[in-house]
Scaffold this motif. Structure first.
Motif, PDB file in Angstrom:
ATOM      1  N   ILE A 315     -30.233  18.579  13.336  1.00  0.00           N
ATOM      2  CA  ILE A 315     -29.714  17.998  14.487  1.00  0.00           C
ATOM      3  C   ILE A 315     -30.816  18.187  15.708  1.00  0.00           C
ATOM      4  O   ILE A 315     -30.915  17.456  16.824  1.00  0.00           O
ATOM      5  CB  ILE A 315     -28.393  18.325  15.590  1.00  0.00           C
ATOM      6  N   TRP A 316     -31.511  19.801  15.421  1.00  0.00           N
ATOM      7  CA  TRP A 316     -32.828  19.976  16.403  1.00  0.00           C
ATOM      8  C   TRP A 316     -34.020  19.259  16.333  1.00  0.00           C
ATOM      9  O   TRP A 316     -34.389  19.413  17.206  1.00  0.00           O
ATOM     10  CB  TRP A 316     -32.959  21.313  16.452  1.00  0.00           C
ATOM     11  N   VAL A 317     -34.020  18.104  15.733  1.00  0.00           N
ATOM     12  CA  VAL A 317     -35.310  17.086  15.900  1.00  0.00           C
ATOM     13  C   VAL A 317     -34.618  15.773  16.344  1.00  0.00           C
ATOM     14  O   VAL A 317     -35.426  15.463  17.707  1.00  0.00           O
ATOM     15  CB  VAL A 317     -35.157  15.927  14.656  1.00  0.00           C
ATOM     16  N   PHE A 318     -33.515  15.727  17.290  1.00  0.00           N
ATOM     17  CA  PHE A 318     -32.807  14.892  17.869  1.00  0.00           C
ATOM     18  C   PHE A 318     -32.992  15.839  19.550  1.00  0.00           C
ATOM     19  O   PHE A 318     -33.636  14.932  20.392  1.00  0.00           O
ATOM     20  CB  PHE A 318     -31.537  14.476  17.721  1.00  0.00           C
ATOM     21  N   VAL A 319     -32.697  17.618  19.564  1.00  0.00           N
ATOM     22  CA  VAL A 319     -32.618  17.819  20.504  1.00  0.00           C
ATOM     23  C   VAL A 319     -34.223  17.716  21.354  1.00  0.00           C
ATOM     24  O   VAL A 319     -34.615  17.365  22.220  1.00  0.00           O
ATOM     25  CB  VAL A 319     -32.285  19.041  20.355  1.00  0.00           C
ATOM     26  N   VAL A 320     -35.199  17.942  20.399  1.00  0.00           N
ATOM     27  CA  VAL A 320     -36.597  17.670  20.340  1.00  0.00           C
ATOM     28  C   VAL A 320     -36.843  16.127  21.004  1.00  0.00           C
ATOM     29  O   VAL A 320     -37.948  16.786  22.171  1.00  0.00           O
ATOM     30  CB  VAL A 320     -37.268  18.346  19.563  1.00  0.00           C
ATOM     31  N   GLY A 321     -36.682  15.597  20.465  1.00  0.00           N
ATOM     32  CA  GLY A 321     -37.069  14.197  20.844  1.00  0.00           C
ATOM     33  C   GLY A 321     -36.500  14.147  22.237  1.00  0.00           C
ATOM     34  O   GLY A 321     -37.225  13.666  22.766  1.00  0.00           O
ATOM     35  N   ALA A 322     -35.037  14.541  22.283  1.00  0.00           N
ATOM     36  CA  ALA A 322     -34.207  14.256  23.794  1.00  0.00           C
ATOM     37  C   ALA A 322     -35.932  14.831  24.770  1.00  0.00           C
ATOM     38  O   ALA A 322     -35.642  14.476  26.031  1.00  0.00           O
ATOM     39  CB  ALA A 322     -33.256  14.282  23.606  1.00  0.00           C
ATOM     40  N   LEU A 323     -35.500  15.899  24.651  1.00  0.00           N
ATOM     41  CA  LEU A 323     -36.058  16.705  25.451  1.00  0.00           C
ATOM     42  C   LEU A 323     -38.473  15.956  25.763  1.00  0.00           C
ATOM     43  O   LEU A 323     -38.408  16.130  27.195  1.00  0.00           O
ATOM     44  CB  LEU A 323     -36.213  18.285  25.048  1.00  0.00           C
ATOM     45  N   ILE A 324     -38.320  15.649  24.576  1.00  0.00           N
ATOM     46  CA  ILE A 324     -39.720  14.862  25.205  1.00  0.00           C
ATOM     47  C   ILE A 324     -39.975  13.582  25.670  1.00  0.00           C
ATOM     48  O   ILE A 324     -40.148  13.765  27.017  1.00  0.00           O
ATOM     49  CB  ILE A 324     -40.539  14.800  23.175  1.00  0.00           C
ATOM     50  N   TRP A 325     -38.901  13.042  25.098  1.00  0.00           N
ATOM     51  CA  TRP A 325     -38.466  11.560  26.187  1.00  0.00           C
ATOM     52  C   TRP A 325     -38.515  11.690  27.348  1.00  0.00           C
ATOM     53  O   TRP A 325     -39.120  11.490  28.557  1.00  0.00           O
ATOM     54  CB  TRP A 325     -37.649  11.063  25.271  1.00  0.00           C
ATOM     55  N   THR A 326     -37.346  13.047  27.658  1.00  0.00           N
ATOM     56  CA  THR A 326     -36.858  13.059  29.245  1.00  0.00           C
ATOM     57  C   THR A 326     -38.263  13.975  29.905  1.00  0.00           C
ATOM     58  O   THR A 326     -38.608  12.897  31.301  1.00  0.00           O
ATOM     59  CB  THR A 326     -35.864  14.420  28.566  1.00  0.00           C
TER      60      THR A 326
END
Length: 419
Positions: A315-326
């Protein structure tokens, strides 16, 4: 000796407190109108409740999207010709009629026609509102004011579906009538509380050039001769193609990986919550960057952040991706949305703003077809396309955005004291 104008570089809160009353009215009107914009969200559910097939309902929604693309471009063109106030009034009043009509229409052909008309009329106010915001706001405060506008839009986009869902439990007619009512209210507010501003009012303002080096013509062809701005439009289309994939590939990818639907909702909520909480406060720092850097790096981060979703991991992959995108969206969006008003010749400002909105809408419209096709054949490797689009956008923006437009207050020269 040149000294910084202490009143010219205020903090974010001071900037908002000192905004002219018409700007505050316009920002509130934009937010409330967005909060009541339910049509695109509930149109599919409404049509299927009438007995139409999902495919038939999808055609009607697609026509609404096509109308929106034409509406934002037409709204920008008309804003230059007759003034943004007139476009906002016409768009909101007529769209209230079109949206209300959908609530009482059951014939498929007329639903298609009405949906197309509603798309055109609902979208036409957006470039006009942006043009009016640019006319009413000092240039060095435009990025902050644009961020405030985005805050209102994001809050409206967050609360709107909740209000619409509650209304839908009672009646879809109520959903569309409330949507029409908010548009009608915005139109009446514009009539009674907003001034009639025209781009020519700033023709003598040295911070708002009447012409640009790349676009010397006053006619419609001026923008087509502005090679740098055309590059910005290409970048906006590429960014929109990438960004829409969070609505297209992400839920498919999460489902394929066996993750619950709640994880998808959490990722979207994380993006919205961070933007609402941090974008406006961070804008004061972002606008101190060269505007080319803010816009180009922001678009790159959007593409790269979405591409992270394609990596293997938990799940951390999606959290990191969401943070960079945001982060990319926070850095990019306020400056990018303010840039057309800075770069355009005053007589073409509406067209520049409308063109940016139109290519963004086109990217959002074509993105689902591209994304689903890539995911079907390549699986999670389709996320790599987002990185490619981010790199393309970065290069186009680095070429297209001109740093001579600044969001920082100009310096003033104090006259020597006399005795």
């Amino acid at each position: 000796m040149a000294e910084s104008d202490p009143a010219g570089s205020p903090g974010t809160l001071r900037t908002l407190r000192t905004l002219p009353r018409p700007v505050v009215v316009l920002l509130v009107g934009i937010a409330v109108n967005r909060m009541g914009a339910f049509l695109a969200i509930f149109l599919i559910l409404y049509l299927t409740s009438l007995g139409f097939s999902p495919a038939a309902a999808g055609v009607v929604l697609t026509l609404y999207g096509v109308g929106s693309i034409g509406g934002v471009f037409a709204g920008g063109l008309l804003s230059d010709r007759i003034g943004p106030r007139q476009v906002i009034i016409g768009s909101t009043l007529l769209s209230s009629v079109a949206v209300a009509a959908i609530a009482f229409e059951t014939r498929y052909t007329w639903l298609m026609v009405t949906s197309l008309a509603a798309g055109v009329l609902t979208a036409a106010y957006r470039p006009a509102a942006a043009a009016m915001l640019a006319e009413l706001t000092p240039l060095h405060r435009l990025v902050t004011t644009t961020a405030a506008s985005r805050l209102g839009l994001n809050v409206g986009a967050t609360l709107g579906p909740l209000i619409g869902a509650w209304l839908a439990t009672h009646s879809y007619t109520a959903v569309f009538l409330v949507n029409a009512g908010t548009a009608l209210t915005f139109g009446l507010v514009t009539i009674f509380l907003l001034p009639d501003v025209r781009a020519a009012a700033h023709a003598g303002d040295p911070a708002r050039p009447a012409t640009s080096d790349a676009a010397p013509e006053a006619g419609g062809r001026g923008m087509l001769h502005d090679r740098r701005y055309l590059a910005v439009l290409v970048a906006m289309f590429a960014t929109a193609l990438a960004e829409i994939q969070y609505q297209v590939i992400l839920p498919l990818h999460l489902g394929e990986q066996g993750h619950p639907v709640s994880l998808y909702g959490t990722i979207i909520a994380l993006n919205g919550a961070i933007i609402i909480a941090l974008e406006l406060p961070l804008t004061r720092t972002v606008q101190r960057l060269p505007i080319r850097t803010a816009i180009a790096v922001g678009s790159l981060c959007i593409g790269l952040g979405l591409a992270v979703f394609g990596f293997a991991g938990g799940i951390w992959v999606f959290v990191v991706g969401a943070l960079i995108w945001t982060f990319g969206e926070i850095v990019n969006a306020p400056s990018l949305n303010a840039y057309p008003a800075m770069a355009a010749p005053v007589q073409l400002r509406g067209r520049y703003i409308g063109a940016l909105s139109a290519v963004q809408s086109a990217g959002y419209a074509f993105g689902p077809l591209i994304g689903t096709t890539l995911f079907q054949f390549f699986g999670r490797a389709a996320w790599a396309v987002c990185a490619v689009l981010g790199v393309i956008a970065f290069g186009a923006l680095w070429y297209g955005v001109q740093n001579r437009f600044t969001a920082v207050a100009p310096t003033v020269v104090k006259a020597p004291a006399t005795t």
